[in-house]
Design an enzyme around this catalytic site. Sequence first.
Site, PDB file in Angstrom:
ATOM      1  N   LYS A  54       0.954  -1.186  -0.003  1.00  0.00           N
ATOM      2  CA  LYS A  54      -0.127  -0.029  -0.151  1.00  0.00           C
ATOM      3  C   LYS A  54       1.040   1.230  -0.198  1.00  0.00           C
ATOM      4  CE  LYS A  54      -4.150  -2.551   2.068  1.00  0.00           C
ATOM      5  NZ  LYS A  54      -4.638  -3.007   3.079  1.00  0.00           N
ATOM      6  N   GLN A  98      -4.414  -1.766   9.480  1.00  0.00           N
ATOM      7  CA  GLN A  98      -4.442  -3.087   8.979  1.00  0.00           C
ATOM      8  C   GLN A  98      -4.981  -4.215   9.791  1.00  0.00           C
ATOM      9  OE1 GLN A  98      -3.169  -3.867   5.622  1.00  0.00           O
ATOM     10  NE2 GLN A  98      -4.037  -5.741   6.104  1.00  0.00           N
ATOM     11  N   ASP A 121     -10.856   3.472   4.156  1.00  0.00           N
ATOM     12  CA  ASP A 121     -11.010   2.226   4.054  1.00  0.00           C
ATOM     13  C   ASP A 121     -12.692   1.720   4.008  1.00  0.00           C
ATOM     14  OD1 ASP A 121      -9.423  -0.326   3.703  1.00  0.00           O
ATOM     15  OD2 ASP A 121      -9.172  -0.586   5.540  1.00  0.00           O
TER      16      ASP A 121
END
Length: 299
Positions: A54, A98, A121
């Site tokens: 990412k 994460q 997200d």
Amino acid sequence: MPAKILDGAQLAQTMQVEMKAEVEELLRQGRPRPGLAAVLVGTDPASQVYVKNKCLACEKVGIQSFKKELPEQTTQAELLALVEELNRDPAVHGILVQLPLPKHIDTLAVIRKISPLKDVDGMGPESTGLLAAGTPRFLPCTPAGVQQLLVRNGIDVTGWHAVIIGRSNIVGKPLALMLLRDAADGNATVTVCHTRTGWSPQTGKVDIEKLQALTRQADLLVAAAGRTPKLITADWIKPGAVVVDVGIHRLAPKKLCGDVDFDSVKEVASTITPVPGGVGPMTITMLLRNTIASARAFL
Ligand code: NAD
């Protein structure tokens, strides 16, 4: 005739080139560089790779990435304090924590702590609520990647019967809401299947034929079950259907496959995504897109 293959790797590449130009244009206008903070707790090797990829993708398009690596024994209070600090940091427009987090940490509490304006997200309650209301701000990245693959390949699902296998909060459920929306990229009639689809209280079992009867009605079939490699074979598919495979299974260290038996299904479907190289590369791309959108909104 074998199905057309939807190349997610190629589209991700194209979109990242577009985003790089978009970031350069923002900078030319004297606007701040978009920034993404990626928080990793612990040393899970897969999570380390995801975060690294990412951050690399951010670099490619000119987004500044802030990698925050914390030890496994980080307390919930410490993690919440870091998220709060990132919420206040004007250089950070998107925050990604994460998952999975270590067991002693309440994942939901951490997700809820992320400012809704930086929830790139798309997993927090405000993002979820806005999507359910039909007015999304940040779309969750994997279903957004599926939708972009369709839109950018000229596939209009209006009036289609879309069948999704999987009801998770990260893929199936938000994708159902997206395909249902009264919008140019929505307007499908959606059926969501799950592990109890075809369940019979009499036998105490699932009748898989009931699931197959639904998938055979699908103009668009999205597989996001993730339990059995190549579960979905040609006989599950309506001839000419579009088949999108979100599932990922590791058959060997360098051999991946999806929920769909690609070789047989490609002979029946009109269009199909491969694994790897289909939905996977689109997920990170959507994270970048959300981060740039967030930076724009902050201005
Ligand atoms: P999950 O385990 O949270 O959810 C799976 C869902 O599928 C559940 O709702 C379950 O009810 C349903 N399901 C499972 N087996 C089924 C069956 N036989 N019949 C009907 N329904 C069934 O998983 P998830 O996080 O949604 O991920 C699903 C798959 O997608 C996994 O393989 C995961 O690795 C993959 N994934 C890929 C990406 C990507 O970027 N390509 C991103 C997220 C997830």
